[in-house]
Design an enzyme around this catalytic site. Structure first.
Site, mmCIF file in Angstrom:
data_model
loop_
_atom_site.group_PDB
_atom_site.id
_atom_site.type_symbol
_atom_site.label_atom_id
_atom_site.label_comp_id
_atom_site.label_asym_id
_atom_site.label_seq_id
_atom_site.Cartn_x
_atom_site.Cartn_y
_atom_site.Cartn_z
ATOM 1 N N GLU A 10 -1.901 4.941 -7.850
ATOM 2 C CA GLU A 10 -2.978 4.736 -6.880
ATOM 3 C C GLU A 10 -3.584 3.339 -7.013
ATOM 4 O O GLU A 10 -4.015 2.744 -6.022
ATOM 5 C CB GLU A 10 -4.061 5.812 -7.042
ATOM 6 C CG GLU A 10 -3.571 7.233 -6.768
ATOM 7 C CD GLU A 10 -2.916 7.395 -5.403
ATOM 8 O OE1 GLU A 10 -3.256 6.642 -4.476
ATOM 9 O OE2 GLU A 10 -2.043 8.277 -5.270
ATOM 10 N N HIS A 64 -1.665 0.934 -4.933
ATOM 11 C CA HIS A 64 -2.155 0.919 -3.548
ATOM 12 C C HIS A 64 -3.415 0.053 -3.441
ATOM 13 O O HIS A 64 -3.586 -0.712 -2.484
ATOM 14 C CB HIS A 64 -2.502 2.339 -3.092
ATOM 15 C CG HIS A 64 -1.337 3.172 -2.701
ATOM 16 N ND1 HIS A 64 -0.377 2.750 -1.808
ATOM 17 C CD2 HIS A 64 -0.997 4.448 -3.053
ATOM 18 C CE1 HIS A 64 0.518 3.725 -1.629
ATOM 19 N NE2 HIS A 64 0.171 4.749 -2.376
ATOM 20 N N HIS A 94 -2.721 -3.560 -3.259
ATOM 21 C CA HIS A 94 -2.222 -3.920 -1.930
ATOM 22 C C HIS A 94 -3.387 -4.188 -0.979
ATOM 23 O O HIS A 94 -3.327 -5.095 -0.133
ATOM 24 C CB HIS A 94 -1.350 -2.766 -1.415
ATOM 25 C CG HIS A 94 -0.383 -3.150 -0.346
ATOM 26 N ND1 HIS A 94 0.471 -2.243 0.242
ATOM 27 C CD2 HIS A 94 -0.107 -4.335 0.263
ATOM 28 C CE1 HIS A 94 1.214 -2.848 1.152
ATOM 29 N NE2 HIS A 94 0.881 -4.116 1.191
#
Length: 670
Positions: A462, A465, A468
């Site tokens: 996670e 992510h 990102h």
């Protein structure tokens, strides 16, 4: 009094003032912001000036900030800290939002302006990013039904509205089943359970107001119970409840909802001229076609099934040694696999877990980001939506980058699973805004909180992510962060998992909760040596789910999804002792919304890339090679959806990958 959701937020980094927001604020703020967005859309559509990129496409990008502001707060708390009032608001908001989106897609005057800009694109001197945003805007309207007329246009609006209602119902039914079921454990039922499982069960019992420890359907509790409990009868009872989520009959049963969702998706695709929903959905993904997805899944299924069947034979023999006759069952697999892991790798989960403290694993995920990308993390004192949440300011070279929020512990008000979302996305237009990113997990609470190795991997996933989102560096929010093809979005997250397996990371941060000592070298070697343990099981349960998802959407929608699921599993020769990771009635990835519908394969498509991408670091000499890290940020993490995914990956690696690195990484290569 001014509604705090509609006011300017005089808070650190313009974070939502959660301490000033009540449930009563959401509905009036939503209605006000919705009407404001409708007015903005009307102004754009009715503009008397000739259509231009600025007065049409950029105007759309700038519209709806008030609505986004309200919804980012609401959906964050509704997913992670639900209550009856918030659930009722979700049921109220979902069809209204779907209708609003459908009205925008069907606005003929607005689409005419977009189409005019699209037709003139070669003469407009647009930047590459502007051309990308224009293409995505035009394509999104076409795929949303903007070119439909008459009855087809009206029907599309109805379908979108109904799908929104059904997705909300599916999610809330699943949450209700997960929240309401628990199994009380007497003192005799605790035999064989490690202390960390007993402590978690006692804490769960306190939350459920039970007389003693309980097993709940939280993955962080039920999985270790299935791993360690020698009580086969209790394992069977717990597993049956876990598998029956969404299929218990009554008001929370999801089976008819799934059937209606599939029928409506097929009709939606047909209205747009596609043979199936899978054809429609995959057109904009890296895979492009259902056939390409099936080819990948089949290439992995064959060796995974062979490995799983070989493992099943070993576990069955172990079971018979315990005096248990009959076939290995799904509630037996994890128990005997854990015994096998301890025997073959001398790796005891109960002995390992004290070395995987939540706080130290958070530090490890931050430290890797510091070494790779120069990010620094400073605790931030700000009001958040739940006492379990914590926040950090993220900086680089002294400059503010983002705010990161972590919400790590399981509770009855939180839906299951783990996810990352942006309360605010990165953008430079219409003004510069830094991202506010949240990771939500469901780890067992404790003092200190201890993770399984799988939990630690989830935390790194996670946070990949989150990186990102945080490292995004584009102009328009619609293409920032994780706004990429669904089968590309898991690349950064799955790639980041690899750093948990870097020996020096575990040596530095896997320290014992009581003694503070580093993980012994012998245990570290065992952890890394067992990294691919039970991959047959893990791969089969995942690929089976992905193939069922694909089959649901490839042709005409099945009238009975459960029968279709059974047919697919039978055709695959699904091993008896393994079930789908997500059976249809609780397959939230596919039925809670359209996100992963026809797209559950995405994790494996991205894994092909993440295995290959980490090889780039290894080929360059190490997991923290600065040149490769810079290339990763430049070509993937900062680029968002500004370029097609295959082009981004090719820029990073010089080529597209094959499946070989994935099979090697999972230990399934011949």
């Amino acid at each position: 009094m001014t509604n705090p959701l509609l006011s300017n937020w005089d808070t650190p980094f313009n974070l939502a003032p959660f301490d000033a927001i009540s449930d009563e604020d959401f509905a009036p703020a939503f209605e006000d912001a919705l009407e404001a967005h409708k007015a903005e859309i009307a102004t754009i559509a009715e503009n008397a000036d000739a259509p231009s990129f600025a007065n049409t496409v950029e105007a759309l990008e700038a519209a709806g900030t008030g609505l986004d502001k309200v919804l980012s707060v609401f959906f964050s708390v509704a997913g992670a800290d639900s209550n009856p009032a918030r659930e009722a608001l979700q049921r109220e908001f979902s069809p209204k939002l779907a209708q609003h989106g459908a009205e925008i897609s069907a606005n003929k005057a607005l689409f005419a302006r977009i189409a005019a800009v699209w037709a003139a694109r070669e003469t407009l001197d647009l930047s590459d990013e502007q051309q990308r945003v224009l293409m995505l805007t035009h394509r999104g309207f076409v795929r949303g039904g903007a070119a439909l007329t008459g009855e087809a246009d009206a029907r599309m609006k109805d379908i979108k509205s109904r799908l929104a209602v059904l997705g909300t119902e599916f999610t809330q039914n699943l949450l209700a089943d997960e929240r309401d079921w628990f199994m009380e454990l007497g003192e005799n039922d605790l035999e064989g359970l490690p202390e960390f499982v007993i402590d978690t069960a006692r804490a769960a019992g306190t939350e459920k107001s039970a007389a003693g420890p309980v097993v709940t359907l939280s993955r962080s509790l039920i999985v270790p119970f299935l791993q360690f409990s020698p009580r086969r009868d209790l394992r069977e009872k717990a597993f049956a409840a876990w598998g029956a989520r969404g299929a218990n009959g009554g008001e929370t049963d999801n089976r008819s909802i799934a059937a209606e969702i599939l029928a409506l998706r097929h009709e939606r695709a047909a209205l747009l001229g596609y043979d199936s929903f899978a054809d429609y959905k995959l057109e904009t993904e890296m895979a492009k076609t259902p056939g390409a997805v099936r080819d990948l899944l089949t290439a992995v299924w064959t060796p995974a099934k062979a490995r799983a069947e070989a493992d099943a034979a070993v576990l069955t023999a172990m079971m018979k040694e315990d005096g248990v006759n009959g076939p290995l069952e799904p509630w037996d697999w994890r128990y005997y696999a854990e015994k096998r892991r301890k025997a073959e790798h001398d790796l005891d989960e109960a002995a390992l877990k004290p070395y995987l403290q939540l706080d130290r694993m958070i530090e490890a995920s931050f430290a890797c980001a510091t070494r790779l990308f120069g990010l620094q993390f400073k605790p931030l004192d700000a009001p958040l939506y739940h006492p379990d949440c914590r926040a950090w300011e993220v900086t680089r070279d002294g400059a503010h980058v983002a705010v990161f929020i972590g919400d790590y512990f399981a509770r009855g008000s939180k839906r299951s699973g783990a996810w990352c979302s942006a309360m605010r996305g990165q953008a430079k237009f219409p003004e510069v805004q830094s991202p506010v990113v949240i990771n939500v997990c469901n780890f067992a609470k404790g003092e200190p909180a201890l993770l399984s190795y799988d939990d630690a991997r989830t935390l790194f996933h996670e946070f990949g992510h989150a990186l990102h989102q945080m490292l995004s560096n584009v102009t328009y929010e619609s293409i920032s962060g994780t706004s990429v093809a669904r089968d590309f979005v898991e690349l950064p997250s799955q790639l980041y998992e690899h750093w948990l397996e870097v020996p020096e990371v575990l040596r530095d941060y896997a320290t014992h909760a009581e003694t503070g000592e580093a993980m012994p070298a012998e245990m570290l070697e065992k952890v890394l040596g067992a990294a691919n343990f039970d991959q047959g099981f893990q791969t089969v349960e995942y690929v089976a789910s992905a193939l069922v998802d694909l089959a649901f959407h490839e042709g005409t929608a099945p009238a009975d999804p459960m029968s279709k699921q059974a047919d697919v599993l039978e055709s695959l020769g699904m091993p008896h002792a393994i079930t789908m990771r997500h059976a249809t009635p609780h397959f939230a990835h596919v039925f809670a919304g359209d996100g992963y519908s026809s797209g559950y394969y995405s994790y494996m498509w991205s894994e092909v890339m993440d295995a290959d991408a980490f090889e780039a670091f290894e080929e360059a000499g190490g997991a923290f090679d600065p040149a490769i890290a810079q290339a990763l940020e430049d070509h993937i993490l900062s680029a968002g959806g500004s370029v097609e995914a295959d082009q981004l990956y090719t820029r990073f690696r010089g080529r597209l990958p094959g499946v070989e690195a994935l099979l090697k990484g999972r230990g399934l290569a011949a």
